[in-house]
Design a protein around this motif. Structure first.
Motif, PDB file in Angstrom:
ATOM      1  N   GLN A 228       0.837  -1.188   0.000  1.00 41.48           N
ATOM      2  CA  GLN A 228       0.000   0.000   0.000  1.00 41.48           C
ATOM      3  C   GLN A 228       0.878   1.246   0.000  1.00 41.48           C
ATOM      4  O   GLN A 228       1.747   1.393   0.860  1.00 41.48           O
ATOM      5  CB  GLN A 228      -0.907   0.035   1.236  1.00 41.48           C
TER       6      GLN A 228
ATOM      7  N   PRO B  80      -1.696   1.961   7.441  1.00 41.48           N
ATOM      8  CA  PRO B  80      -2.567   1.912   6.258  1.00 41.48           C
ATOM      9  C   PRO B  80      -3.743   2.875   6.370  1.00 41.48           C
ATOM     10  O   PRO B  80      -4.250   3.155   7.460  1.00 41.48           O
ATOM     11  CB  PRO B  80      -3.056   0.461   6.241  1.00 41.48           C
ATOM     12  N   ASN B  81      -4.173   3.394   5.228  1.00 44.07           N
ATOM     13  CA  ASN B  81      -5.370   4.215   5.126  1.00 44.07           C
ATOM     14  C   ASN B  81      -6.306   3.565   4.106  1.00 44.07           C
ATOM     15  O   ASN B  81      -5.860   2.892   3.174  1.00 44.07           O
ATOM     16  CB  ASN B  81      -5.031   5.632   4.636  1.00 44.07           C
ATOM     17  N   THR B  82      -7.579   3.783   4.256  1.00 48.29           N
ATOM     18  CA  THR B  82      -8.539   3.206   3.311  1.00 48.29           C
ATOM     19  C   THR B  82      -8.370   3.799   1.916  1.00 48.29           C
ATOM     20  O   THR B  82      -8.760   3.174   0.918  1.00 48.29           O
ATOM     21  CB  THR B  82      -9.977   3.441   3.787  1.00 48.29           C
ATOM     22  N   SER B  83      -7.779   4.982   1.823  1.00 50.29           N
ATOM     23  CA  SER B  83      -7.607   5.646   0.529  1.00 50.29           C
ATOM     24  C   SER B  83      -6.253   5.358  -0.112  1.00 50.29           C
ATOM     25  O   SER B  83      -5.929   5.920  -1.167  1.00 50.29           O
ATOM     26  CB  SER B  83      -7.769   7.161   0.698  1.00 50.29           C
ATOM     27  N   ASP B  84      -5.430   4.497   0.490  1.00 51.04           N
ATOM     28  CA  ASP B  84      -4.107   4.170  -0.063  1.00 51.04           C
ATOM     29  C   ASP B  84      -4.224   3.565  -1.462  1.00 51.04           C
ATOM     30  O   ASP B  84      -5.244   2.963  -1.827  1.00 51.04           O
ATOM     31  CB  ASP B  84      -3.384   3.152   0.829  1.00 51.04           C
TER      32      ASP B  84
ATOM     33  N   ARG C 153      -3.473   0.620  -3.716  1.00 48.56           N
ATOM     34  CA  ARG C 153      -3.238  -0.811  -3.512  1.00 48.56           C
ATOM     35  C   ARG C 153      -2.255  -1.306  -4.573  1.00 48.56           C
ATOM     36  O   ARG C 153      -2.506  -1.155  -5.782  1.00 48.56           O
ATOM     37  CB  ARG C 153      -4.543  -1.585  -3.621  1.00 48.56           C
TER      38      ARG C 153
END
Length: 429
Positions: A276, A379-383, A385
């Motif tokens: 990520q 980690p961030n949800t907006s990373d 992938r």
């Protein structure tokens, strides 16, 4: 003098113990450089490349200045110096390319950063990347990026099928600041690309600790280069001869062992996979309670007046005040009153920013941010992938050199690499 001589003998013995490992095949490479821009370390690294160009199948030298005034002519100027030194180099090794050949593969890429979408229009440089990547070859084409990613992003946009034929070693860090939009485009759309993102490891090549005088950054030119040849005389123009050469680790990586294995020990660093790449999105003004990881992609999204300009047009400025001083960054209009800007901090610090524009009724913004010194951080949800072939600086605490993550993976080989270069300077006397 005795101490200097003893240090040289010890390092020479170390060179025998930790000798350069053979590269399986002479690698195919393209160098994308912002030479001639704001930082003359590219001139120093270009000198290094030219003196070792017998070790590579060089297919392109591309001027890709995401910031500054670099042009193809700055590459040609270095090739002109190389041409004068070439007869002496050829007395010691075969395989050096002719100056005429190097001029023929020198291409002009994009001037300036890409807009928010990460690409713009094809350039001579991006088209050349596509052409080389499509050649029939049993070997992968390596692209060593010493500046912005604009021409790489453009090539991938125009011919996405080439991603399976190329591998990238990118000197990121500050270059990521100038090239945030192109990086974001590549990370979001090409997660299966083979990509080494060296944000800080290359700082190990600047390190002076455990270094004898002959290999000291401030003294190497005076004691080891000694204005040898035309390239040696030119070297003193950059930083008064003080070594910076932040892009050289990409070359060292291709010279030592198997480049297809980023996990290995190498003159150009050792890396770890990461899944990520941090991207943090804010829709509000931030403060000192907000922390992001160094080298993250930060996005500020906000509403403003609807205006009649083409979407993805630069129309406002974010002014950032940090340790390095004040810098200004372009922000973009996405249409329907939506505005956005990306920013990538290159070092741990706190900074202030303000956002303003001449657009009537434009909402001004200001805020602060804290940058932590551990990449890629939580980690961030907006990373973004990433796939299995993205690699970056090792996070181990014992591999930091001062504040620079992973720098000791390069620093440990620095003296040996410079000793090897010293031998080549002797060829030019």
């Amino acid at each position: 003098m005795k101490k200097l001589f003893l240090s040289f003998i010890i390092l020479s013995f170390s060179n025998i113990l930790w000798a350069q490992q053979p590269v399986p095949q002479k690698p195919r490479i393209i160098i994308s450089t912002d030479i001639g821009g704001t930082d003359p370390d590219d001139n120093q690294s270009m000198t290094h490349f030219l003196m070792y160009s017998d070790l590579f199948q060089t297919e392109g030298l591309i001027s890709s200045p995401s910031y500054g005034d670099g042009t193809k002519k700055h590459i040609i100027d270095m090739v002109d110096l190389y041409e004068k030194d070439l007869p002496k180099l050829q007395q010691h090794a075969s395989g050096f390319p002719s100056a005429a050949y190097l001029r023929s593969i020198s291409k002009q890429g994009r001037h300036g950063a890409a807009p928010y979408k990460g690409y713009a229009s094809a350039t001579e440089g991006s088209n050349w990347i596509i052409s080389c990547a499509k050649k029939k070859s049993a070997q992968t084409l390596w692209i060593l990026v010493w500046g912005g990613l604009e021409d790489v992003a453009q090539a991938l946009h125009d011919a996405p099928e080439i991603q399976k034929n190329i591998k990238i070693y990118w000197i990121g860090g500050p270059n990521k600041k100038w090239s945030a939009n192109s990086y974001a485009y590549i990370a979001a759309n090409f997660p299966d690309l083979f990509f080494i993102e060296a944000n800080t490891s290359y700082y190990g090549f600047f390190a002076n600790n455990k270094t004898p005088d002959s290999l000291n950054n401030n003294l190497y030119s005076k004691l080891s280069i000694r204005e040898a040849g035309f390239l040696g005389k030119d070297f003193n123009q950059y930083y008064k001869g003080q070594i910076k050469m932040g892009d050289t680790p990409s070359l060292l990586y291709m010279m030592d062992g198997n480049p297809d294995n980023p996990l290995k020990e190498s003159w150009g660093g050792s890396f770890v996979p990461f899944k990520q790449s941090p991207r943090v999105i804010f829709t509000r003004n931030t403060n000192l309670q907000d922390t992001v990881a160094v080298c993250s992609v930060i996005e500020y999204h906000f509403k403003g007046p609807e205006i009649n300009i083409h979407p993805d047009s630069a129309c406002f400025t974010m002014t950032v005040s940090a340790k390095i001083g004040v810098q200004k960054w372009a922000g973009y209009y996405l249409g329907k009153g939506e505005y956005v800007i990306r920013y990538c901090p290159k070092q741990a610090e706190s900074f202030n920013y303000s956002i303003a524009s001449d657009i009537p009724n434009f909402p001004t913004h200001q805020g602060q941010m804290v940058v932590s010194n551990h990449w890629p951080g939580k980690p961030n949800t907006s990373d973004y992938r990433l796939g299995k072939n993205w690699y970056t600086d090792k996070p181990d605490i014992d591999l930091y050199n001062e504040q620079w993550q992973g720098a000791k993976t390069v620093q440990k080989w620095r003296n040996i690499a410079l000793l090897d270069w010293t031998k080549r300077w002797e060829w030019l006397r």
